[in-house]
Design a protein around this motif. Structure first.
Motif, mmCIF file in Angstrom:
data_model
loop_
_atom_site.group_PDB
_atom_site.id
_atom_site.type_symbol
_atom_site.label_atom_id
_atom_site.label_comp_id
_atom_site.label_asym_id
_atom_site.label_seq_id
_atom_site.Cartn_x
_atom_site.Cartn_y
_atom_site.Cartn_z
ATOM 1 N N ARG A 1 0.824 -1.221 0.000
ATOM 2 C CA ARG A 1 0.000 0.000 0.000
ATOM 3 C C ARG A 1 0.852 1.262 0.000
ATOM 4 O O ARG A 1 0.486 2.270 -0.601
ATOM 5 N N GLN B 1 -8.416 -3.824 -8.882
ATOM 6 C CA GLN B 1 -9.321 -2.704 -9.152
ATOM 7 C C GLN B 1 -8.594 -1.448 -9.623
ATOM 8 O O GLN B 1 -9.229 -0.487 -10.037
ATOM 9 N N ARG B 2 -7.268 -1.473 -9.542
ATOM 10 C CA ARG B 2 -6.509 -0.293 -9.960
ATOM 11 C C ARG B 2 -6.580 -0.114 -11.473
ATOM 12 O O ARG B 2 -6.452 -1.057 -12.239
ATOM 13 N N ARG B 3 -6.756 1.114 -11.917
ATOM 14 C CA ARG B 3 -6.855 1.387 -13.358
ATOM 15 C C ARG B 3 -5.569 1.042 -14.095
ATOM 16 O O ARG B 3 -5.592 0.745 -15.276
ATOM 17 N N THR B 4 -4.447 1.121 -13.378
ATOM 18 C CA THR B 4 -3.156 0.901 -14.036
ATOM 19 C C THR B 4 -2.761 -0.571 -14.076
ATOM 20 O O THR B 4 -1.681 -0.890 -14.531
ATOM 21 N N GLU C 1 -7.507 -5.067 -4.185
ATOM 22 C CA GLU C 1 -7.206 -3.653 -4.449
ATOM 23 C C GLU C 1 -6.418 -3.503 -5.744
ATOM 24 O O GLU C 1 -6.680 -2.606 -6.552
ATOM 25 N N GLU C 2 -5.421 -4.371 -5.921
ATOM 26 C CA GLU C 2 -4.592 -4.302 -7.118
ATOM 27 C C GLU C 2 -5.416 -4.560 -8.372
ATOM 28 O O GLU C 2 -5.228 -3.907 -9.405
ATOM 29 N N LYS D 1 2.449 1.427 -3.884
ATOM 30 C CA LYS D 1 1.686 1.247 -5.120
ATOM 31 C C LYS D 1 1.555 2.501 -5.988
ATOM 32 O O LYS D 1 1.284 2.384 -7.187
ATOM 33 N N ASP D 2 1.790 3.688 -5.425
ATOM 34 C CA ASP D 2 1.649 4.905 -6.232
ATOM 35 C C ASP D 2 2.943 5.297 -6.950
ATOM 36 O O ASP D 2 2.931 5.598 -8.144
#
Length: 435
Positions: free
Chosen positions: A305, A350-353, A347-348, A308-309
């Protein structure tokens, strides 16, 4: 030409220019050139370093040593930093392995080791470090039998001076870069466990050195399951990995991207990434259960977490490690749930990337969980506990809209992979949602 291209050209041209000048310098002038080259190397990114660390460069060094235009002392000084940069920037190619210098160092190591009198232990350590750092796993059994005991002897120093600890860090880093090369247990197990125990008591090694010691021993799990008991019960890998991840997570500046970091910050980030990679190996090959896995999964999720950005490579490796944990029957599905692994992978997804590779790994995570639940149905003595775990999994997936998630990432996969992707979806939906 873009600014970035100009910078790349300038850095590589300056390196090559400085390197070409060394042949015409005396030994003292060469040392100054090497200092400049080392500074340039430290500033270069991985792609720039790959442009200059070539087979031609290593062959040139070999010729200079042969002609006595480059002292062995200076060559080692230069090559040790080249090897360190390759390890830190994860540059793995065959440039050194295919060079004349590789053969020269092989011969020198064997000749020095075979000396009955007047053996130069310091030179042997230097040769082993340069040779092993640059060899990208291609080390013969004969060289391993020389280099491993030699390097372990070098890292057994107990002095806490900064210079000594830097030497120890390099030697341990070299050992960790041997990858999965076969090493006989009698060559390392007693010594490496003593080094780890001493660190646990005195905390005098650097973070990178300590991680390297663990990486070396965990890589050996592939060939020697006996060391599982030492790792788990004697030197407590799970507990130590959990603590190190927690400390390093606090040290890394997660708001900065890799190219914005200072040298020390980049080192902390790399050490953390190496821990996650080591865990990936551990989860694949360990064969013992441990009640502390929940805390370890929590720390991996914490790293994911945080990363991830701005630190995608680290967050990706966290997903790979968690995927490996689902493949190991000694890791309980209930512990993965408690540790937040299921939430992190959802979560991963669902990420757009999210890209095709990570989407596939995420699906594989749930496919493995599906099989694990079936395994527990066959082998779990406490049926009520197994059913409770399955219900928690169902509730989590329904709560997060798992079916919608897997449908939404369908277009990520190309035609070649879509059939495998569809098979995974069928497995997951059938064994978890429909079972």
């Amino acid at each position: 030409m873009s600014t970035k291209e100009k910078t790349t050209t300038s850095a590589t041209e300056r390196f090559n220019e400085l390197f070409s000048e060394m042949e015409c310098c005396n030994a003292e002038e060469q040392k100054h050139k090497i200092e400049e080259l080392n500074e340039l190397m430290d500033e270069m990114d991985r792609n720039k370093q790959k442009l200059v660390f070539t087979k031609e460069m290593f062959n040139t060094i070999d010729k200079m040593i042969e002609k006595k235009n480059f002292s062995l002392e200076n060559a080692i000084l230069f090559l040790k930093n080249v090897g360190y940069c390759c390890a830190m920037k994860r540059i793995y190619d065959h440039a050194f392995c295919e060079s004349l210098l590789n053969e020269r160092f092989k011969k020198m190591i064997i000749e020095e080791e075979e000396k009955k009198e007047g053996k130069n232990e310091s030179l042997l350590v230097d040769l082993c470090e340069c040779f092993s750092l640059l060899n990208f796993y291609f080390i013969s059994d004969e060289l391993i039998s020389i280099c491993v005991p030699c390097l372990l002897k070098a890292v057994s120093k107990k002095e806490e001076s900064e210079e000594t600890q830097k030497e120890v860090e390099i030697a341990l880093l070299v050992l960790s870069e041997m990858g999965c090369s076969k090493v006989k247990q009698e060559l390392y197990l007693k010594e490496i466990t003593e080094i780890i125990k001493h660190q646990q008591k005195h905390r005098n090694l650097t973070k990178l050195a300590y991680q390297s010691a663990w990486q070396f021993i965990i890589d050996r799990l592939l060939f020697n399951y006996i060391i599982d008991h030492a790792v788990m019960n004697e030197i407590h890998f799970v507990k130590e990995a959990t603590r190190e991840l927690e400390e390093l997570t606090k040290c890394v500046n997660w708001k900065k991207k890799e190219e914005e970091m200072s040298k020390e910050e980049a080192k902390e980030e790399l050490t953390l990434m190496r821990w996650v990679e080591t865990l990936k190996i551990y989860f694949r090959y360990c064969s013992l259960q441990n009640e502390e896995y929940v805390c370890l999964f929590c720390r991996i999720v914490q790293v994911y977490r945080a990363a991830k950005d701005n630190h995608i490579e680290i967050s990706d490796k966290c997903i790979y490690s968690l995927r490996n944990a689902t493949q190991n029957r000694f890791m309980k599905v209930e512990d993965l749930l408690k540790g937040g692994a299921v939430d992190a992978v959802l979560e991963e997804m669902q990420r757009r990337t999210v890209d095709g590779k990570i989407a596939f790994e995420s699906l594989q995570f749930f496919s493995n969980v599906s099989y694990r639940l079936k395994e527990e149905e066959r082998y779990e003595m406490e049926e009520a506990k197994r059913k409770a775990t399955k219900m928690k999994m169902l509730e989590k997936l329904e709560e997060e809209g798992f079916e919608d998630i897997v449908i939404s990432i369908h277009d990520i996969f190309n035609n070649r992979n879509r059939q495998i992707y569809t098979q995974l979806i069928v497995i997951v939906l059938h064994l978890i949602l429909k079972a």
